[in-house]
Structures are given as structure tokens and as C-alpha cells.
Motif scaffolding. Structure first.
Motif, short mmCIF file in Angstrom:
data_model
loop_
_atom_site.label_atom_id
_atom_site.label_comp_id
_atom_site.label_asym_id
_atom_site.label_seq_id
_atom_site.Cartn_x
_atom_site.Cartn_y
_atom_site.Cartn_z
N LEU A 141 13.42 -52.54 -22.58
CA LEU A 141 14.40 -52.56 -21.51
C LEU A 141 15.65 -51.80 -21.94
O LEU A 141 16.09 -51.91 -23.08
CB LEU A 141 14.76 -54.00 -21.14
CG LEU A 141 13.64 -54.83 -20.50
CD1 LEU A 141 14.08 -56.28 -20.34
CD2 LEU A 141 13.23 -54.25 -19.14
N ASP A 142 16.23 -51.06 -21.02
CA ASP A 142 17.42 -50.25 -21.30
C ASP A 142 18.63 -51.17 -21.42
O ASP A 142 18.98 -51.88 -20.47
CB ASP A 142 17.63 -49.24 -20.17
CG ASP A 142 18.67 -48.19 -20.51
OD1 ASP A 142 19.62 -48.50 -21.26
OD2 ASP A 142 18.54 -47.05 -20.03
N VAL A 144 21.74 -50.63 -21.36
CA VAL A 144 22.95 -50.28 -20.59
C VAL A 144 22.71 -50.31 -19.08
O VAL A 144 23.58 -49.92 -18.31
CB VAL A 144 23.50 -48.90 -21.01
CG1 VAL A 144 23.88 -48.91 -22.48
CG2 VAL A 144 22.49 -47.79 -20.73
N LYS A 145 21.52 -50.75 -18.67
CA LYS A 145 21.24 -50.87 -17.23
C LYS A 145 21.02 -52.34 -16.88
O LYS A 145 20.44 -53.09 -17.66
CB LYS A 145 20.00 -50.06 -16.85
CG LYS A 145 20.21 -48.56 -16.86
CD LYS A 145 18.96 -47.85 -16.34
CE LYS A 145 19.15 -46.35 -16.29
NZ LYS A 145 17.91 -45.67 -15.81
N THR A 146 21.43 -52.72 -15.68
CA THR A 146 21.22 -54.10 -15.24
C THR A 146 19.74 -54.35 -14.98
O THR A 146 18.95 -53.41 -14.79
CB THR A 146 22.00 -54.40 -13.95
OG1 THR A 146 21.49 -53.58 -12.90
CG2 THR A 146 23.49 -54.17 -14.15
N ALA A 149 18.65 -52.91 -11.58
CA ALA A 149 18.46 -51.46 -11.58
C ALA A 149 17.14 -51.08 -12.24
O ALA A 149 16.46 -50.15 -11.79
CB ALA A 149 19.63 -50.79 -12.30
N GLN A 150 16.76 -51.81 -13.29
CA GLN A 150 15.53 -51.45 -14.00
C GLN A 150 14.28 -51.83 -13.22
O GLN A 150 13.28 -51.11 -13.26
CB GLN A 150 15.53 -52.10 -15.39
CG GLN A 150 16.65 -51.55 -16.26
CD GLN A 150 16.57 -52.00 -17.71
OE1 GLN A 150 15.62 -51.68 -18.41
NE2 GLN A 150 17.57 -52.73 -18.16
N GLU A 153 13.85 -49.32 -10.33
CA GLU A 153 13.51 -47.95 -10.72
C GLU A 153 12.06 -47.59 -10.41
O GLU A 153 11.75 -46.45 -10.06
CB GLU A 153 13.79 -47.75 -12.21
CG GLU A 153 13.66 -46.32 -12.68
CD GLU A 153 14.08 -46.14 -14.11
OE1 GLU A 153 14.45 -45.01 -14.49
OE2 GLU A 153 14.04 -47.13 -14.88
N ARG A 156 11.85 -46.22 -7.04
CA ARG A 156 12.45 -44.89 -6.92
C ARG A 156 11.51 -43.83 -7.49
O ARG A 156 11.46 -42.70 -6.99
CB ARG A 156 13.79 -44.86 -7.65
CG ARG A 156 14.85 -45.77 -7.05
CD ARG A 156 16.23 -45.47 -7.59
NE ARG A 156 17.25 -46.36 -7.04
CZ ARG A 156 17.71 -47.45 -7.64
NH1 ARG A 156 17.24 -47.79 -8.83
NH2 ARG A 156 18.61 -48.20 -7.06
N ARG A 174 16.61 -54.09 -2.53
CA ARG A 174 17.16 -55.33 -3.10
C ARG A 174 16.23 -56.51 -2.80
O ARG A 174 15.99 -57.36 -3.66
CB ARG A 174 18.54 -55.58 -2.52
CG ARG A 174 19.30 -56.74 -3.17
CD ARG A 174 20.72 -56.83 -2.61
NE ARG A 174 21.50 -57.80 -3.35
CZ ARG A 174 21.48 -59.11 -3.11
NH1 ARG A 174 20.70 -59.60 -2.16
NH2 ARG A 174 22.23 -59.92 -3.84
N HIS A 194 22.39 -58.70 -11.75
CA HIS A 194 23.58 -58.06 -12.32
C HIS A 194 23.71 -58.28 -13.83
O HIS A 194 24.69 -57.84 -14.43
CB HIS A 194 24.83 -58.58 -11.60
CG HIS A 194 24.72 -58.52 -10.11
ND1 HIS A 194 24.73 -57.33 -9.41
CD2 HIS A 194 24.57 -59.50 -9.17
CE1 HIS A 194 24.59 -57.58 -8.11
NE2 HIS A 194 24.50 -58.89 -7.93
N TYR A 196 22.47 -58.00 -17.93
CA TYR A 196 21.89 -56.99 -18.82
C TYR A 196 20.86 -57.67 -19.73
O TYR A 196 20.90 -58.90 -19.91
CB TYR A 196 23.00 -56.32 -19.64
CG TYR A 196 23.90 -55.45 -18.80
CD1 TYR A 196 23.63 -54.09 -18.65
CD2 TYR A 196 25.01 -55.98 -18.14
CE1 TYR A 196 24.45 -53.27 -17.86
CE2 TYR A 196 25.83 -55.19 -17.35
CZ TYR A 196 25.54 -53.83 -17.22
OH TYR A 196 26.33 -53.03 -16.44
#
Length: 590
Positions: A141-142, A144-146, A149-150, A153, A156, A174, A194, A196
């Protein structure tokens, strides 16, 4: 729960017939079309500096592998480190490193050959039709991304998965993310959007990865050691989620693991790999009751609950009245923004000289914090720590530095504990230089002696950690801990990253060192199988408190605490235990 029973009859084919040759596909009647979703034929994968030139490639990591996975089927691929199981999984999903190449064979997924598929083609398949649950959620898991968002992705990257093949609106996206987080059993999903990764536990992070993997309802899911870093209760809950989703979506699962106990509990078929080849490919019950290959029998013996070699039985109480290590009412309180949390709450136990005391419990139970207090890497809020009878609770400076000569820590992951820039000899010799123990010639001789003690050849002293196997790296970590003359070792999840056979080798080493040098061990682990094998006494921790302590055999046979009973019930290997129990009862039935 058992993944092998979750597929509906309409979607789950019958398993391969018993006794089929290793690597052979399941047989189907002549008038019935094969239902294989994934078909691997004669696969050979090589690694080398120049993957385009086979002359420079090393020995194949995977050699001549045949494998079938049918729709709705759960197939476990098991084997020790270096057996080729992860390379096989990476080849299937097109994630081989630049130094790896498919030298021969085919990989057919739903009629499409993946062996020669370009990266663009794999990008269309990955996530959409073939999902992946990787091993380490912390690394996957990244940071620096919430979380929101992950998870979003994946939609997307595959906009065609939206309603009527169109991109999701922000509101739809959402809603989908919240639905997925709820689906995998994550509490307070609105808040988690929201947060991390560092704000989530290991179990929650793994659930996030499962949510991402199942988001687009893939036909095939590859799970590469998805629960190896989790304690048994969290592992059990995560696998329940995994099982429920596989059943709901009719997804075929290729479950890659070194844990045979987990494999036999959660698969319908087991594929045993060793040396890059498939040794057996048979239904779970056949593997358990009639292993055909000696290597499979060896894996089963190492994974059997309660397995102990003759000379690893608990030792009688020591005649010495002074414990090697003792904690009395040890307490650690963390304060933050006006609130207090008792990570360790009045914990007491003692390690008898020359024996092994195991601390077990779920993640967050306080095991590692207790170890840090004992090693004086953190200051206790209350209570005392004694090493060989000496009170070391309040020592600091030079006195604490001297303490570390007698008590050393062996970390969980040798990959991060060993400096990749140094040679093995320099790593082992570092404590000797730091403590100025003897002249250089004596230090060199001591390093050679330590390599011999941990059963490593002297030539490896010139190697760097990346050139060693996981078991060899852990042996180097043990040798470094012994270098300054430590008599007590604190092993914090020191075997959790190793497969069952490598674990057995390192356990044999620890046992022989204990007998030869009179060492005492504080052994911290979430693996109850290993604890049962290695420890003389055990302490069970829960929410910072010591629930119960006593001889390992007694606690495993008749736990006094309800929490300990739940912990043991969550321990994987139900089929192995049932089989062992039936064999024990067999003579009385006769």
C-alpha cells in the motif's frame, strides 16, 4: 471454515482424481469439454543477467510445470523458499522481473495464451480478470495515499468496469469504495476512507488489499502468502472474508503459501513444488492420508501439530534459583493527547536458565513492547526487570550498553536487520568492533568460529545478505547476536518469514546452541505450531495482560483461560489435527 466447500455445485468441478501423475490435469469425459480456466503446460522460467540470451541464464527457477485450475476451484501451491511457487505465480500474472523470462511452455487463461502477451495486454487483464493479493500489506500500500484513493484507483485504471462501460462519477466511485470496505468487514468505512496505511493494523491493511483484488470480480485470484505476517486470530478472520468473497463471486483461487496447515484447511487441491518442479498435484485428503512423494511427507511431518523431535521435549525445572530473565509487574503506559493506553499491564514471568519461554498473543497484545522493556530499549512505567538476578530496570548509559552484551535481540525480518552493504563477516564482526573485544586477528578468528557454530561455511563470510537464502540470513543474525557473548536471546517473530522446512532447520540450530552454550531464549511468536515445538514454558498475553503462564504441554492440552482456548481454536491445521487424532484412536478401535 473451508474454501474447498464454498463453491456451488454448478460452478465447482470435481477435483482431480486421486493418484493422478504430478502436474497432470484433471480428467474429463470425452464428451464433456474441459472447464479449465487456467492451463499451464511445460512452463520453464529462467533468471539471468541477460534474459534475452539463454546461454547466460541460470538454472531454471520453474522447470516443465503443468497445472490446471478450474472455475470456482481453490488450488494451493506449497513448498519451501526457492521452490519456484512465487515465480510460477508471477509468470501467470506477467510480473516477472526484468531478469526473468519464460524459456518454454504455455500459459492459457480462458483460451488466451499469456506466455507471449505484451505488457499492454496484461494491463487489461490484471485487476479486471486476474486479481492479486500480495504478501506484505505494509509494502503493497502506498504510504502517502489515503485508503479511499487506493481502493478507488482500480476503477480509474479500468473505466470499462463502470456502469454501462462508462467511468464512475465521483459519487458512484465513493459509493463503490464504501461498499467494498464494508464487504471485507472493515469497521467505520467512512472514517477509513481518509486514513493512511500506517493508521491501520496489519489485518485491516490486508483486508484493504482483498477489497482491491475483488473489486472488479475477477475470474482468477492469485493470493501470494496473503496471511503470513498475521497472527492466528487475525489470519482466521481474514481468510473467512477471503472465502466468503470467493464463494460469492465464483472466483478461482491460486493460493501460494509455505504454510501447509493453512493450505490443507482452505483448498480443495494441493500442488507441492520443490526445486522448480511439481512433486504432487492431488486432492487435499489424498495428500494428507497418502502422500506419494517423500518431500510431501517431509512437509507434512514438519507441519503436524504437536510435532516434536525426541530430543526437543520440555526440560525439567532448573536447579538454579536465579532466573536468566525475570519481569515483575512490568507496566508500560503510553500517553497521547490527554488519553492513556496500557500497552503492558502488570506482566510477570520468568525464564528458567537454559530453557525457552514463549510469549504468544494477537497483534497488539503487548508482546513486542514487553520485549523492548526487557531489553531496555524503552523505559517501563512500573515494575522491575532482572537479568541473571541483577535489577536492570533503571540502568542507562554505559551500564545499559553492557547489558546488551549479555542480552541480544534477533529481529523478525533478516532482510531489514542486516546491512545490505556489508559482507557477512563484517556484519557478524560488528559487535566485536563496537565493544572492542580483542585485536583484529582474534576478531577474525571469532567470526570464523561463529559461522561454524551456526552451520554456515566460512566462504559465505565474503558474501552479502542478498546472496543468501532466508534461512542463511537468519543464521547470520543469530551469529551476530552471539558475537559479544550473549547468554540470553530475545527472538521476536524470528521464524515468521521462513517456510516450515527452513524453520525446522533454524529451530534445530537454536536447540543445539542452547544445549552447547547453555543459552536461554525469550521466544515471541504468533505461530502456535512453532511455539509448541520449541518452548518449555509459555505465557499468553491479551490486551497488555498476562492471561496465563505454565508448561507449554499443559497449556496446549488444557488451557485455563477462555482467551487461550479461542487462540488455539483459531490455529490453522484443523485437518492435520483431525487426521492425527484419528490415527491415535486407530489402535483402540481395532
Amino acid at each position: 471454515m473451508n474454501l474447498s466447500t464454498t463453491s456451488s455445485p454448478s460452478s465447482s468441478p470435481a477435483p482431480s482424481p486421486s493418484g493422478s501423475p504430478a502436474g497432470s490435469p484433471a480428467e474429463t469425459p470425452d464428451d464433456t469439454p474441459a472447464r479449465s480456466l487456467l492451463s499451464v503446460r511445460g512452463l520453464t522460467v529462467e533468471y539471468g543477467r541477460h534474459p534475452a540470451r539463454s546461454v547466460n541464464a541460470s538454472a531454471p527457477a520453474v522447470s516443465g510445470v503443468d497445472l490446471e485450475v478450474n472455475r470456482g476451484e481453490v488450488v494451493a501451491v506449497v513448498g519451501e523458499s526457492g521452490s519456484g511457487k512465487s515465480t510460477l505465480a508471477k509468470a501467470i500474472i506477467g510480473l516477472l522481473p526484468d531478469t526473468g523470462r519464460i524459456a518454454a511452455g504455455s500459459i492459457t487463461f480462458d483460451g488466451q495464451n499469456l506466455a507471449c502477451l505484451p505488457d499492454r495486454g496484461f494491463r487489461r487483464l490484471r485487476g479486471r480478470r486476474i486479481g492479486l493479493v500480495p504478501q506484505d500489506p505494509g509494502a503493497s500500500l502506498d504510504p502517502v495515499k489515503t485508503i479511499g484513493a487506493q481502493v478507488a484507483e482500480i476503477f480509474r485504471l479500468h473505466p470499462e468496469a463502470g456502469p454501462q462501460g462508462k467511468r464512475h462519477t465521483r459519487a458512484e466511485l465513493r459509493g463503490e469504495v464504501l461498499r467494498l470496505l464494508e464487504l471485507v468487514g472493515i469497521d467505520r468505512p467512512e472514517d477509513r476512507l481518509h486514513q493512511y496505511p500506517h493508521e491501520l493494523s496489519g489485518g485491516l491493511k490486508q483486508r484493504v488489499l482483498i477489497a482491491i483484488a475483488f473489486a472488479l470480480k475477477p475470474d482468477l485470484l492469485i493470493a501470494d502468502e496473503p496471511t503470513s505476517a498475521l497472527d492466528v486470530t487475525v489470519q482466521s478472520r481474514v481468510l473467512e472474508v477471503f472465502e466468503r468473497l470467493a464463494r460469492s463471486y465464483g472466483t478461482a483461487v491460486l493460493f501460494v503459501t509455505h504454510d501447509l496447515a493453512v493450505a490443507t484447511d482452505h483448498a480443495s487441491r494441493v500442488v507441492v513444488m520443490n526445486g522448480g518442479r511439481i512433486r504432487e498435484d492431488r486432492p487435499v485428503l489424498d495428500i494428507l492420508t497418502r502422500p506419494e512423494d517423500p518431500y510431501t511427507a517431509q512437509l507434512l511431518a514438519g507441519a503436524s501439530p504437536g510435532h516434536r523431535s525426541d530430543d526437543s521435549r520440555p526440560r525439567p525445572p532448573s536447579s538454579s534459583a536465579v532466573p536468566a530473565l525475570e519481569a515483575r509487574n512490568l507496566t508500560k503506559v503510553f500517553s497521547r493527547t490527554g488519553t492513556e493506553r496500557r500497552a503492558v499491564d502488570a506482566v510477570s514471568f520468568a525464564v528458567r536458565p537454559g530453557t525457552t519461554f514463549a510469549l504468544v498473543g494477537e497483534s497488539g497484545s503487548g508482546k513486542s513492547t514487553t520485549a523492548r522493556l526487557i531489553l531496555r530499549l524503552a523505559d517501563p512505567t512500573g515494575g522491575t526487570v532482572r537479568i541473571a538476578g541483577d535489577d536492570v530496570t533503571a540502568i542507562a548509559g554505559r551500564a545499559r550498553r553492557e547489558l546488551w552484551r549479555s542480552v541480544q535481540l534477533v529481529y523478525q525480518n533478516p532482510d531489514t536487520a542486516l546491512d545490505p552493504r556489508l559482507s557477512v563477516a563484517d556484519i557478524i564482526g560488528e559487535p566485536l568492533r563496537n565493544y572492542r573485544i580483542g585485536p583484529k586477528a582474534e576478531q577474525k578468528a571469532r567470526v570464523t568460529e561463529l559461522l561454524e557454530q551456526v552451520n554456515l561455511p566460512g566462504r559465505l563470510g565474503r558474501s552479502r545478505p542478498m546472496e543468501l537464502s532466508g534461512g542463511q540470513r537468519q543464521r547470520v543474525a543469530i551469529a551476530r547476536a552471539l558475537a559479544p557473548g550473549a547468554r540470553t536471546l530475545v527472538l521476536d517473530e524470528a521464524l515468521s518469514a521462513l517456510d516450515v522446512l527452513t524453520q525446522a532447520q533454524v529451530l534445530d540450530l537454536l536447540k543445539s546452541l542452547q544445549e552447547e552454550l547453555g543459552l536461554s531464549y525469550l521466544f515471541i511468536s504468533h505461530d502456535l505450531h512453532v511455539v509448541e515445538q520449541v518452548s518449555d514454558d509459555v505465557g499468553v498475553m491479551h490486551r497488555g495482560q498476562m492471561v496465563e503462564t505454565g508448561p507449554t504441554a499443559a497449556i496446549f492440552a488444557d488451557p485455563a483461560s477462555e482467551y487461550t482456548r479461542r487462540l488455539l481454536a483459531a490455529n490453522p491445521g484443523h485437518r492435520l489435527r483431525d487426521l492425527a487424532a484419528s490415527r491415535d484412536l486407530a489402535p483402540s478401535r481395532a
